[in-house]
Structure formats: C-alpha cells, structure tokens
Design a protein around this motif. Structure first.
Motif, PDB file in Angstrom:
ATOM      1  N   TRP A 172       2.711   4.770 -32.920  1.00 28.09           N
ATOM      2  CA  TRP A 172       3.359   4.698 -31.564  1.00 28.09           C
ATOM      3  C   TRP A 172       3.353   5.846 -30.823  1.00 28.09           C
ATOM      4  CZ3 TRP A 172       5.306   1.901 -35.880  1.00 28.09           C
ATOM      5  CH2 TRP A 172       5.010   0.751 -36.008  1.00 28.09           C
ATOM      6  N   LEU A 173       2.356   6.836 -31.011  1.00 26.18           N
ATOM      7  CA  LEU A 173       2.157   8.000 -30.333  1.00 26.18           C
ATOM      8  C   LEU A 173       3.326   8.936 -30.309  1.00 26.18           C
ATOM      9  CD1 LEU A 173      -0.120   7.073 -27.076  1.00 26.18           C
ATOM     10  CD2 LEU A 173      -0.735   7.642 -29.502  1.00 26.18           C
ATOM     11  N   ARG A 174       3.889   8.920 -31.610  1.00 25.61           N
ATOM     12  CA  ARG A 174       5.470   9.667 -31.844  1.00 25.61           C
ATOM     13  C   ARG A 174       4.708  11.091 -32.455  1.00 25.61           C
ATOM     14  NH1 ARG A 174       9.833   5.872 -33.257  1.00 25.61           N
ATOM     15  NH2 ARG A 174       8.340   5.333 -34.820  1.00 25.61           N
ATOM     16  N   PRO A 175       4.871  12.202 -32.190  1.00 22.53           N
ATOM     17  CA  PRO A 175       4.325  13.455 -32.862  1.00 22.53           C
ATOM     18  C   PRO A 175       5.463  14.061 -33.653  1.00 22.53           C
ATOM     19  CG  PRO A 175       5.262  13.997 -30.607  1.00 22.53           C
ATOM     20  CD  PRO A 175       5.392  12.751 -30.787  1.00 22.53           C
ATOM     21  N   SER A 176       6.506  13.473 -33.922  1.00 25.44           N
ATOM     22  CA  SER A 176       7.625  14.017 -35.047  1.00 25.44           C
ATOM     23  C   SER A 176       8.669  12.979 -35.558  1.00 25.44           C
ATOM     24  CB  SER A 176       8.359  15.107 -33.878  1.00 25.44           C
ATOM     25  OG  SER A 176       9.143  14.478 -33.131  1.00 25.44           O
ATOM     26  N   ASP A 177       9.619  13.536 -35.953  1.00 27.55           N
ATOM     27  CA  ASP A 177      10.679  12.495 -36.497  1.00 27.55           C
ATOM     28  C   ASP A 177      11.409  12.017 -35.111  1.00 27.55           C
ATOM     29  OD1 ASP A 177       9.415  13.215 -38.894  1.00 27.55           O
ATOM     30  OD2 ASP A 177      10.976  14.095 -39.661  1.00 27.55           O
ATOM     31  N   LEU A 178      11.509  12.550 -34.157  1.00 28.65           N
ATOM     32  CA  LEU A 178      12.364  12.197 -33.114  1.00 28.65           C
ATOM     33  C   LEU A 178      11.543  11.013 -32.631  1.00 28.65           C
ATOM     34  CD1 LEU A 178      12.939  15.319 -31.310  1.00 28.65           C
ATOM     35  CD2 LEU A 178      14.376  14.650 -32.947  1.00 28.65           C
ATOM     36  N   PRO A 179      12.531   9.714 -32.738  1.00 29.46           N
ATOM     37  CA  PRO A 179      11.981   8.305 -32.396  1.00 29.46           C
ATOM     38  C   PRO A 179      11.656   8.071 -30.852  1.00 29.46           C
ATOM     39  CG  PRO A 179      14.317   8.450 -32.805  1.00 29.46           C
ATOM     40  CD  PRO A 179      13.905   9.764 -33.128  1.00 29.46           C
ATOM     41  N   ASN A 180      12.520   8.919 -29.798  1.00 27.67           N
ATOM     42  CA  ASN A 180      12.428   8.763 -28.369  1.00 27.67           C
ATOM     43  C   ASN A 180      11.194   9.709 -27.783  1.00 27.67           C
ATOM     44  OD1 ASN A 180      13.910  10.802 -28.883  1.00 27.67           O
ATOM     45  ND2 ASN A 180      15.190  10.355 -26.920  1.00 27.67           N
ATOM     46  N   VAL A 181      10.605  10.379 -28.712  1.00 28.86           N
ATOM     47  CA  VAL A 181       9.671  11.430 -27.887  1.00 28.86           C
ATOM     48  C   VAL A 181       8.274  11.092 -28.407  1.00 28.86           C
ATOM     49  CG1 VAL A 181       8.852  13.794 -28.266  1.00 28.86           C
ATOM     50  CG2 VAL A 181      11.258  13.408 -28.415  1.00 28.86           C
ATOM     51  N   PHE A 182       7.357  10.823 -27.428  1.00 29.66           N
ATOM     52  CA  PHE A 182       6.065  10.383 -27.406  1.00 29.66           C
ATOM     53  C   PHE A 182       5.067  11.673 -27.062  1.00 29.66           C
ATOM     54  CE2 PHE A 182       8.779   7.100 -26.809  1.00 29.66           C
ATOM     55  CZ  PHE A 182       8.440   5.953 -27.712  1.00 29.66           C
ATOM     56  N   LEU A 221       5.658  21.465 -29.307  1.00 28.51           N
ATOM     57  CA  LEU A 221       5.871  20.139 -30.407  1.00 28.51           C
ATOM     58  C   LEU A 221       5.854  20.826 -31.717  1.00 28.51           C
ATOM     59  CD1 LEU A 221       3.252  17.607 -29.109  1.00 28.51           C
ATOM     60  CD2 LEU A 221       5.758  17.308 -29.174  1.00 28.51           C
ATOM     61  N   GLU A 222       5.147  21.870 -31.997  1.00 23.80           N
ATOM     62  CA  GLU A 222       5.072  22.601 -33.201  1.00 23.80           C
ATOM     63  C   GLU A 222       6.379  22.502 -33.991  1.00 23.80           C
ATOM     64  OE1 GLU A 222       3.128  26.060 -33.016  1.00 23.80           O
ATOM     65  OE2 GLU A 222       1.255  25.346 -31.881  1.00 23.80           O
ATOM     66  N   THR A 223       7.497  22.864 -33.444  1.00 24.25           N
ATOM     67  CA  THR A 223       8.770  23.360 -34.102  1.00 24.25           C
ATOM     68  C   THR A 223       9.417  21.961 -34.306  1.00 24.25           C
ATOM     69  OG1 THR A 223       9.802  23.910 -32.175  1.00 24.25           O
ATOM     70  CG2 THR A 223       8.784  25.665 -33.331  1.00 24.25           C
ATOM     71  N   LEU A 224       9.232  20.823 -33.903  1.00 23.43           N
ATOM     72  CA  LEU A 224       9.970  19.726 -33.898  1.00 23.43           C
ATOM     73  C   LEU A 224       9.801  19.259 -35.360  1.00 23.43           C
ATOM     74  CD1 LEU A 224       9.004  17.620 -30.700  1.00 23.43           C
ATOM     75  CD2 LEU A 224      10.981  19.176 -31.287  1.00 23.43           C
ATOM     76  N   PRO A 225      10.956  18.368 -36.007  1.00 19.96           N
ATOM     77  CA  PRO A 225      10.617  18.068 -37.474  1.00 19.96           C
ATOM     78  C   PRO A 225       9.920  17.006 -37.786  1.00 19.96           C
ATOM     79  CG  PRO A 225      12.804  16.984 -35.921  1.00 19.96           C
ATOM     80  CD  PRO A 225      12.253  18.176 -35.146  1.00 19.96           C
ATOM     81  N   GLY A 226       8.974  17.497 -38.662  1.00 20.76           N
ATOM     82  CA  GLY A 226       7.908  16.412 -38.904  1.00 20.76           C
ATOM     83  C   GLY A 226       6.721  16.452 -38.240  1.00 20.76           C
ATOM     84  N   ALA A 227       6.511  17.581 -37.478  1.00 14.12           N
ATOM     85  CA  ALA A 227       5.622  17.645 -36.721  1.00 14.12           C
ATOM     86  C   ALA A 227       4.324  18.281 -37.538  1.00 14.12           C
ATOM     87  CB  ALA A 227       5.371  18.668 -35.396  1.00 14.12           C
ATOM     88  N   ILE A 228       2.940  17.707 -37.346  1.00 13.81           N
ATOM     89  CA  ILE A 228       1.973  18.205 -38.382  1.00 13.81           C
ATOM     90  C   ILE A 228       0.566  18.671 -37.191  1.00 13.81           C
ATOM     91  CG2 ILE A 228       0.167  17.696 -40.229  1.00 13.81           C
ATOM     92  CD1 ILE A 228       2.521  15.373 -41.078  1.00 13.81           C
ATOM     93  N   LYS A 229       0.207  19.728 -37.590  1.00 11.62           N
ATOM     94  CA  LYS A 229      -0.660  20.338 -36.786  1.00 11.62           C
ATOM     95  C   LYS A 229      -2.280  19.775 -37.403  1.00 11.62           C
ATOM     96  CE  LYS A 229      -0.407  24.571 -34.530  1.00 11.62           C
ATOM     97  NZ  LYS A 229      -0.632  25.969 -34.357  1.00 11.62           N
TER      98      LYS A 229
END
Ligand SMILES: Cc1cc2nc3c(=O)[nH]c(=O)nc-3n(C[C@H](O)[C@H](O)[C@H](O)COP(=O)(O)OP(=O)(O)OC[C@H]3O[C@@H](n4cnc5c(N)ncnc54)[C@H](O)[C@@H]3O)c2cc1C
Length: 360
Positions: free
Chosen positions: A255-265, A236-244
């Motif tokens: 909505w339990l989304r870890p990044s800017d990708l709208p279809n990834v939970f 997940l770390e390298t996905l856009p918008g991910a914050i550790k």
C-alpha cells in the motif's frame, strides 16, 4: 471536520496528488522551491535555454483550495510534519514524495531555482564554446543529451560512454538498435563496456580527462555525469521499520507505506515500490494513491483496498532532439514519427504548463 493530508515534496507525485485531493480533504503541500522543475525539458534547456522559462513553472496557481507552504520538511511522525523553520503541520495522513537529486543543470542543488537558472546559463555557455563533450552514462538522460547536442550543435564532437555492453540492454532490441543507428548517423561516438574510473563530479559538468576501465582515456572540454539519480530519503530513513534499497530509495509495502507507521505513504523516486525512477512510474502510482486516500478519508479500511501493482514493463520514450528518436509503448516500438509527436517536439511543456494553470 475534513481529514488533513500533508504532502511533502511538490514534484510529479506531490503536485498532482495535491491537485487531485484538494476539495476532498484539507490538503497541505510542502515544497521549498518557488517553481516546479519539469525534468524532461531540462536536458534540451542546456542546448536551448529559451525553453527554460516554460520548464520552470511557478507553483502559485496550482491549488485553488489546498495550501502550499514554501518550506522544507525536516522530520515526520505519526501525527504530522515538522518543518525546518520549526513550524508544525498536523495531519491525519502524510505522503512523502521528496523525489531524487541529479546533477545541475537538470535538477536544483541546494541553491534553489535562481541558482538553477544561473547553472543553466553557465553550463550552456561552456557547452557553446566546447569543441568536445563526453557524457558518462547512457541511460535515458545521457542518451537524450547526446541526441540534443548532436541536433542543435552538430559541430561538437560528442562521446557517449556506457558501462553496459549496448544501449538499453533491458529494453526491446528494436528500440536500442534504432537509437544506436541514429546516434551514429548524427556523428556521436559510442563507447560500450567501459567505466569512467576517475569521474571528478557527480553533481555538475566539468572540463577534464576521463580514464576508462578499457585502458583508453578521453579528454573533453565538457564532461557530463549522467549516472543516475539518488533518492532524497533522509526523512524516511529513521522511521521504524524503514528499509533502504538501491539509490537511497526506501522500500514500500503493497500500500506504498515505507515504514511501520500506518498513515504514512511514499511514492515516486523516493519509494521503491518495484517501479523505476520515472514520471512514467508516477503516472501509475498517482491514480492509485489518490483513490486510496480518498477512500481512507471517506472512512474505508486500508486492508479492504486493492494493493498497488507496479509496471510489469513500462513505456520508455527517448527523443534525440526534436525530430528523431525511438520509443517503447508496451505493445509496440516506434520510431521518429511517434516519438516526435508524443514527446520530442514539445517535451510535454504545454501539458505541464496547463496543469499548473499557466499560459502555455
Ligand atoms: C534530466 C532528467 C530528465 C528526466 N526525464 C524523464 C522523462 O522524460 N520521463 C520520465 O518518465 N522520467 C524522467 N525523469 C525522471 C523524473 O524526473 C523523476 O522520476 C520524477 O521527477 C520523480 O517525481 P517525484 O515527484 O518522485 O520527485 P521529484 O520530481 O524529484 O520532486 C521531489 C520534490 O520534493 C521536494 N523536496 C525534497 N526534499 C524535501 C523536503 N525535505 N521537504 C519538502 N520538499 C522536499 C523537492 O524540492 C522536489 O520538488 C527525468 C529525470 C531527470 C533528472
């Protein structure tokens, strides 16, 4: 054509989510290990290896319609998952549930299930011949371990070391008081407000001498590190918008989304959604996430769905061996009887084996 859901990680979140969604979508569960590891029983399995066979549960009967790939995911993007072996799993929705690591023999390290069995046997052997044991960290794992050793191996001198001023300082006082009294009555030596300054391993027990921040030192035949889990969040770390956040977890939105990708939970230990890293947390996230994904698969819009709300105050059950313990059930605290009945006696082994369609 039915929507494709790829779930990465077959722990508490991944296994349950896959089972709840198979038949409603085209589900693929990606998990490198041959067996599910039922963590609550892995503590007792160090003192009583006979339960290991029920604590490590094969995945082969879990899904009837969904697919399980015994593989490790290497990366994800908006259209699917790339596996370590180079294969690709295309998906409309992706759930990351890669959980966390802990020390052996509680969870597998890089060696897989056979190595975990070998670690359990080796460390059980060391524990059986140890006259003294020190446990560093008095969270649920450290406290339960002290209780298990005190129950099954009463001749062993157990020292439980905490950097906190008391047991479970954030929990109701009755819970901490009860546990303290029972551990002391069982002969466990408790040291509060002291840090181990030279812990040699965070990943496995060893023999040695601990230097404590209060100036004392403790020599033990076996020192167990029990200082908490670290999330497995590399994907997940390298996905856009991910914050550790803390313990390598990745923050999620409502909505339990870890990044800017709208279809990834993401859910469970890897996801910082405001819950602790517990099965109790997954038991709240799972029905919500399953319902959300079913709605999305059915054509609903995410923004029209209710956001996830973490536990305000979560239950906590702390057995000290099969007979004693204390629990917090949100509305009340309980002692030996309920703790034994709900958790201590069976450690949810029967329930978990049934869930995996195994004879229990
Ligand atoms: C000893 C111990 C006892 C515990 N007891 C309790 C308890 O009594 N009650 C409680 O509420 N909580 C307890 N916990 C906490 C609980 O185990 C975790 O909160 C829970 O396991 C989280 O579930 P999860 O699905 O997020 O992750 P996990 O259970 O950690 O599962 C993650 C899965 O993802 C897989 N994975 C990792 N990386 C990849 C990848 N790249 N590709 C594919 N798969 C991958 C792993 O192999 C693993 O199977 C305990 C923890 C420990 C260590």
């Amino acid at each position: 054509m039915s929507k494709r859901i790829a779930i990465v990680g077959g722990g508490y979140v991944g296994a349950e989510l896959a089972k709840s969604l198979e038949g409603k979508a085209d589900v693929t569960l990606i998990e490198p290990h041959s067996h599910f590891v039922h963590a609550p029983a892995m503590i007792r399995a160090v003192v009583d290896p006979l339960i290991l066979d029920r604590a490590l549960i094969p995945y082969d009967s879990l899904l009837k319609q969904g697919k399980i790939l015994q593989a490790r995911a290497e990366s994800i993007d908006a259209t699917g998952v790339t596996l370590e072996n180079g294969e690709r799993v295309d998906a409309d929705y992706i759930v990351i549930a890669t959980g966390s690591n802990n020390a052996v023999p509680f969870k597998p390290n890089t060696g897989g299930i056979d190595a975990l069995r070998a670690d359990n046997a080796r460390i059980h052997g060391m524990l059986s011949s140890a006259k003294s044991v020190a446990i560093v960290g008095a969270g649920a794992v450290g406290t339960e371990l002290a209780g298990e050793i005190a129950h099954y191996m009463p001749e062993t001198k157990v020292t439980l070391i905490s950097s906190e001023p008391s047991l479970f300082p954030d929990q109701p006082k009755a819970l901490a008081r009860g546990l303290l009294r029972k551990l002391q009555a069982a002969g466990v030596n408790l040291v509060f407000g002291a840090r181990a300054e030279n812990l040699e391993s965070l990943t496995e027990p060893y023999a040695g001498t601990l230097r404590l921040s209060n100036g004392d030192s403790i020599t033990a035949d076996l020192i167990f590190p029990a200082v908490g889990s670290r999330a497995v969040s590399g994907i997940l770390e390298t996905l856009p918008g991910a914050i550790k956040s803390s313990a390598n977890r990745i923050k999620t939105d409502a909505w339990l989304r870890p990044s800017d990708l709208p279809n990834v939970f993401a859910a469970g230990d890897v996801a910082d959604a405001g819950d602790a890293m517990t099965i109790v947390a997954t038991s709240r996230q799972l029905p919500w996430l399953s319902k959300l994904l079913q709605a999305l698969v059915g054509g609903a819009k995410l923004e029209d769905q209710k956001p996830y709300k973490p536990w305000k105050k979560a239950p906590l059950l702390v057995p000290l061996g099969p007979k004693k313990g204390n629990s917090f059930f949100v509305l009340f605290t309980a002692g030996d009887f309920l703790t034994r009945l709900v958790k201590g006696k069976d450690l949810f082994l029967t329930q978990r084996n049934k869930f995996f369609d195994r004879a229990s």
